[in-house]
Write a protein that holds these residues in place. Structure first.
Motif, PDB file in Angstrom:
ATOM      1  N   ASN A  24      29.106  -2.821  -8.013  1.00 53.48           N
ATOM      2  CA  ASN A  24      28.237  -3.752  -7.290  1.00 53.48           C
ATOM      3  C   ASN A  24      28.072  -5.052  -8.058  1.00 53.48           C
ATOM      4  O   ASN A  24      28.175  -6.134  -7.491  1.00 53.48           O
ATOM      5  CB  ASN A  24      26.858  -3.120  -7.088  1.00 53.48           C
ATOM      6  N   ARG A 161       7.605 -12.043   1.922  1.00 54.04           N
ATOM      7  CA  ARG A 161       8.425 -10.883   1.557  1.00 54.04           C
ATOM      8  C   ARG A 161       8.202  -9.805   2.596  1.00 54.04           C
ATOM      9  O   ARG A 161       7.075  -9.578   3.036  1.00 54.04           O
ATOM     10  CB  ARG A 161       8.002 -10.320   0.197  1.00 54.04           C
ATOM     11  N   ASN A 163      10.272  -6.195   4.812  1.00 54.54           N
ATOM     12  CA  ASN A 163      11.452  -5.393   5.098  1.00 54.54           C
ATOM     13  C   ASN A 163      11.808  -5.608   6.555  1.00 54.54           C
ATOM     14  O   ASN A 163      11.074  -5.204   7.445  1.00 54.54           O
ATOM     15  CB  ASN A 163      11.191  -3.915   4.844  1.00 54.54           C
ATOM     16  N   ASP A 165      14.425  -4.830   9.440  1.00 52.04           N
ATOM     17  CA  ASP A 165      15.469  -3.856   9.769  1.00 52.04           C
ATOM     18  C   ASP A 165      15.865  -3.051   8.545  1.00 52.04           C
ATOM     19  O   ASP A 165      17.036  -2.735   8.330  1.00 52.04           O
ATOM     20  CB  ASP A 165      16.713  -4.551  10.352  1.00 52.04           C
ATOM     21  N   GLY A 166      14.882  -2.756   7.698  1.00 51.31           N
ATOM     22  CA  GLY A 166      15.152  -1.909   6.535  1.00 51.31           C
ATOM     23  C   GLY A 166      15.736  -2.639   5.353  1.00 51.31           C
ATOM     24  O   GLY A 166      15.985  -2.052   4.324  1.00 51.31           O
ATOM     25  N   VAL A 167      15.972  -3.938   5.487  1.00 50.39           N
ATOM     26  CA  VAL A 167      16.538  -4.702   4.381  1.00 50.39           C
ATOM     27  C   VAL A 167      15.449  -5.602   3.803  1.00 50.39           C
ATOM     28  O   VAL A 167      14.726  -6.257   4.550  1.00 50.39           O
ATOM     29  CB  VAL A 167      17.720  -5.561   4.862  1.00 50.39           C
ATOM     30  N   ALA A 168      15.351  -5.612   2.494  1.00 50.84           N
ATOM     31  CA  ALA A 168      14.365  -6.483   1.859  1.00 50.84           C
ATOM     32  C   ALA A 168      14.703  -7.929   2.160  1.00 50.84           C
ATOM     33  O   ALA A 168      15.836  -8.361   1.963  1.00 50.84           O
ATOM     34  CB  ALA A 168      14.342  -6.248   0.358  1.00 50.84           C
ATOM     35  N   ALA A 169      13.734  -8.663   2.667  1.00 51.28           N
ATOM     36  CA  ALA A 169      13.970 -10.055   3.028  1.00 51.28           C
ATOM     37  C   ALA A 169      12.991 -10.941   2.291  1.00 51.28           C
ATOM     38  O   ALA A 169      11.853 -10.568   2.038  1.00 51.28           O
ATOM     39  CB  ALA A 169      13.808 -10.240   4.533  1.00 51.28           C
ATOM     40  N   ARG A 170      13.465 -12.125   1.917  1.00 49.17           N
ATOM     41  CA  ARG A 170      12.615 -13.108   1.264  1.00 49.17           C
ATOM     42  C   ARG A 170      12.705 -14.393   2.080  1.00 49.17           C
ATOM     43  O   ARG A 170      13.792 -14.820   2.447  1.00 49.17           O
ATOM     44  CB  ARG A 170      13.117 -13.344  -0.151  1.00 49.17           C
ATOM     45  N   ASN A 186      16.191 -14.999   3.770  1.00 47.96           N
ATOM     46  CA  ASN A 186      17.364 -14.410   3.140  1.00 47.96           C
ATOM     47  C   ASN A 186      17.217 -12.897   3.123  1.00 47.96           C
ATOM     48  O   ASN A 186      16.343 -12.344   2.471  1.00 47.96           O
ATOM     49  CB  ASN A 186      17.507 -14.940   1.711  1.00 47.96           C
ATOM     50  N   GLY A 188      19.625  -9.462   2.675  1.00 46.96           N
ATOM     51  CA  GLY A 188      20.951  -8.934   2.347  1.00 46.96           C
ATOM     52  C   GLY A 188      21.935 -10.016   1.961  1.00 46.96           C
ATOM     53  O   GLY A 188      23.136  -9.873   2.172  1.00 46.96           O
ATOM     54  N   GLY A 189      21.452 -11.127   1.396  1.00 51.04           N
ATOM     55  CA  GLY A 189      22.340 -12.177   0.930  1.00 51.04           C
ATOM     56  C   GLY A 189      22.757 -13.156   2.012  1.00 51.04           C
ATOM     57  O   GLY A 189      23.517 -14.077   1.752  1.00 51.04           O
TER      58      GLY A 189
END
Lengths: 226, 187
Positions: A24, A161, A163, A165-170, A186, A188-189
Motif C-alpha cells: 500500500n 470529517r 464517513n 459510504d463507509g469511506v473516511a472523508a475530509r 476528499n 478515498g483520495g
C-alpha cells in the motif's frame, strides 16, 4: 513441528499484514510524488521547503506576531482558487481550494508580519496586517498571487470529517465575507465538490446522506499530520 | 486436556508465566494496532482488490467469508468439546485448524485497509465500536495462538476462542452488515 503450528499461523498473519501495508505504501500516489526523482518543480521544491523555512525563526530575535488572532479569506488573482488563512499566537493554518478538485491544507508560522506555510505539495508565503493578507499560494506546482481580507465569524475556514459510504472523508470549506462558500471533499483520495455548508447550522451538514462533523478552525488547529 | 504429569512438571508458576506471556503479547497487539491507527494520518488511499466494484464492497465480502468460516470454527469447536451430541469425525481437528487459518487470513487485507486508509476513528458509535473491536480481535487472536500449545489453565482456550469469535462477529455486524444494509448486496 506441531508445537509451532499456531505460532506459524500467527507469523503468517503478521507477515501478510506487513506485506500488504508495504504494498500500500509503495503504491500510494502521495508517496510516489515525493519518492520520484523530481517529476515537477513543485514536488522537488516541496520536500526541501520545511528545511528552507526552518532557519527563518533562528534569524535575529524572532519578531512578535503582528496579529494575535484573525481569519482571512480571499481568492487568487484570476480566481483559480479560494484561500483561507487563520492565525493564532504566531501559528497559522490555511486551506486553498477551487471548489471542484484542487485543494491543499497548510500549516506554518506567523513571524512579525510574514506568513510562511507549507503542506504536502503546497506552500504559501504572504504578509499580513489587521485588515488583509497578500502573497503567493502554490499548489501542485501551480503558483498564484492572492489577496485575502481579514474577516469575522461566520466567515472563515471550516473542516468536516465523516464517513461517507463507509469511506473516511475530509472536507474543507471557505466561507467568504459575502457568505459565498467554496469547498472540496476528499474521500478515498478522490477530490470532489463539497456538500453544502450552512455556517450558522454546522450540525446539519450532510454529504451523500451521511452526517459530517464540522468544526471552525483557528490558527492553532492541526491540519497537516506528519 | 493437559496431562497431570505435565502439570506437575511445569507447576503453577509455569502456567501463570504462559498465561502472562499470552495475554501480554495479545494486549501489545491490540494496543499497538490502536496506537498506529490513531496516530498516523489516514491516507484515504489503498490498493483495491480485483474483481469488486469498490474497495468497500471487497472488504465487506472478505469479512463475510471470514465470518462464515468463524461459524464453522464455533461449530467444530463445540463438537470437539462434546457440546454437540454427534460423534466427532476424525477430521474435525483439521477442519477447525484450516478454517481458522483461512478465516484469519481473509481478515488481514480488510484490517490493513482499515488501518492504512482510515485509521482508528471515534466519530460515531458504530465506527468507535468497530475500531475498538478491530484492535481487540487481533489481540485476542494472538493470545489464542500462544495459548494453544502452552501449558495454561483449561479455561483459557475456550474463553479466548469465544473472544475471537465474538470480536469477529461484532466487526462483521458493524461493517459488512451495515454496508449491505445501507448500500444493498453489491459485489
Amino acid at each position: 513441528m506441531k508445537k509451532y503450528a499456531p505460532l506459524a499461523t500467527l507469523v503468517a498473519v503478521v507477515l501478510l499484514g506487513a506485506g500488504l501495508l508495504v504494498a500500500n505504501m509503495l503504491s500510494n500516489p502521495a508517496n510516489q510524488t515525493t519518492a520520484a526523482p523530481a517529476p515537477s518543480a513543485a514536488a522537488a521544491a516541496a520536500p526541501g521547503e520545511p528545511a528552507a523555512a526552518e532557519p527563518a525563526p533562528a534569524e535575529p530575535p524572532p519578531a512578535e506576531p503582528a496579529v494575535v488572532e484573525k481569519a482571512y479569506t480571499g481568492r487568487s488573482a484570476g480566481n483559480e482558487v479560494t484561500v483561507a488563512i487563520a492565525v493564532k499566537n504566531g501559528k497559522a493554518v490555511a486551506y486553498a481550494c477551487d471548489g471542484k478538485k484542487i485543494e491543499a491544507w497548510l500549516e506554518g508560522t506567523l513571524t512579525g508580519d510574514s506568513l510562511s506555510l507549507s503542506g504536502k505539495t503546497s506552500s504559501i508565503t504572504a504578509t499580513l496586517d489587521d485588515k488583509a493578507s497578500f502573497g503567493t499560494v502554490t499548489v501542485d506546482g501551480k503558483e498564484w498571487p492572492f489577496s485575502a481580507k481579514g474577516v469575522a465569524s461566520p466567515a472563515g475556514l471550516y473542516e468536516g470529517r465523516g464517513n461517507v459510504d463507509g469511506v473516511a472523508a475530509r472536507v474543507g470549506w471557505i466561507v467568504q465575507e459575502d457568505g459565498s462558500v467554496t469547498g472540496v471533499e476528499n474521500a478515498g483520495g478522490t477530490p470532489k465538490p463539497a456538500a453544502a455548508l450552512d455556517p450558522t447550522n454546522l450540525g446539519a451538514t450532510m454529504s451523500d446522506g451521511s452526517p459530517v462533523t464540522v468544526t471552525a478552525l483557528d490558527g492553532a488547529s492541526t491540519v497537516v499530520q506528519r | 486436556m493437559s496431562l497431570p504429569a505435565a502439570r506437575n512438571r511445569h507447576g503453577r508458576n509455569g502456567q501463570i508465566r504462559a498465561l502472562v506471556i499470552a495475554f501480554g503479547v495479545g494486549s501489545l497487539f491490540a494496543v499497538g494496532l490502536g496506537v498506529y491507527g490513531s496516530t498516523h494520518e489516514p491516507t484515504f488511499f489503498a490498493l483495491n482488490v480485483a474483481g469488486f466494484s469498490s474497495g468497500i464492497a471487497a472488504k465487506a465480502w472478505l469479512a463475510t467469508g471470514a465470518f462464515v468460516l468463524a461459524v464453522v470454527q464455533l461449530v467444530s469447536a463445540l463438537i470437539m468439546y462434546g457440546r454437540i451430541p454427534v460423534r466427532a469425525p476424525s477430521w474435525i481437528g483439521t477442519l477447525h485448524r484450516w478454517s481458522g487459518r483461512v478465516a484469519v487470513l481473509l481478515t488481514v487485507p480488510v484490517a490493513v485497509h482499515c488501518l492504512y486508509a482510515l485509521g482508528f476513528q471515534a466519530g460515531e458509535p458504530r465506527v468507535l465500536v468497530h475500531s475498538l473491536f478491530g484492535c481487540f480481535f487481533y489481540g485476542a487472536f494472538a493470545a489464542k495462538m500462544l495459548v494453544l500449545r502452552a501449558d495454561t489453565p483449561k479455561w483459557t482456550l475456550p474463553v479466548l476462542g469465544g473472544a475471537v469469535f465474538s470480536g469477529l462477529t461484532a466487526l462483521w455486524l458493524t461493517a459488512s452488515v451495515w454496508f449491505f444494509a445501507t448500500s444493498g448486496l453489491t459485489f
